[in-house]
Design a protein around this motif. Structure first.
Motif: not given
Length: 187
Positions: A16-19, A132-136, A140-145, A154-156
């Protein structure tokens, strides 16, 4: 005097991206309960996210992609996200307070403060917005993958995440410059 607080979310994950977020609080309308985002439950962070956005003088959230993270490294990507967040506020700022030990290159005085999100309200507010922005985004990534569990870890690099990587493979949202992913690519 306008003071912007800045913090990032997502330096440690392998996906995931960094925010980063920057916030200028309204000193005439202080928000109760601001704290380091990691000390707050998800529902409280979401409540505060709304209050911060509605009651601050200015706020901005920026993200830096996995591709850029892999190109310039996570520290530089985090600093770039924080710099962009400040610049996107659209305000003449007198002082920027950054959580952590690194300053960012901005056109005003900048202080780096270790555990700043536990000391300064504006940094705590930025911490909350970024988290909050990164968790959202990770939800969304979870829905796509499906199957990776991004909505939970959360990508950890949790045991579940690493097992999912072994079963499902690496996505384009995994950081190839990070150890566990780099090791899988070499195999």
């Amino acid at each position: 005097m306008l003071i912007a607080g800045v913090d990032e979310a997502g330096r440690g994950p392998i996906a995931g991206d960094v925010f980063a977020a920057a916030v200028i609080l309204n000193t005439d309308d202080l928000i109760d309960g601001l704290d380091d985002s990691k000390k707050l439950c998800a529902s409280r962070r979401s409540e505060l996210d709304v209050q911060i956005k509605n009651r601050s003088i200015a706020w901005n959230i920026e993200q830096i992609s996995v591709r850029v993270i892999d190109e310039i490294n996570i520290l530089q990507a985090s600093l770039l996200a924080m710099k962009n967040a400040v610049e996107g506020l659209g305000q003449e700022i007198d002082l920027v307070r950054v959580d952590g030990c690194h300053k960012i290159a901005v056109n005003c005085t900048c202080e780096s403060i270790v555990r700043g999100d536990q000391i300064h309200q504006e940094i705590a507010a930025a911490s909350i917005l970024a988290k909050v922005a990164r968790d959202r985004y990770m939800s969304e990534l979870a829905e796509r993958f499906p199957g990776y569990g991004f909505e939970r870890h959360k990508g950890y690099p949790t045991v579940h995440h690493l097992q999912a990587l072994n079963t499902l493979g690496i996505t384009k949202f995994h950081r190839r410059s990070f150890g566990p992913i780099k090791s899988m690519i070499r195999q």
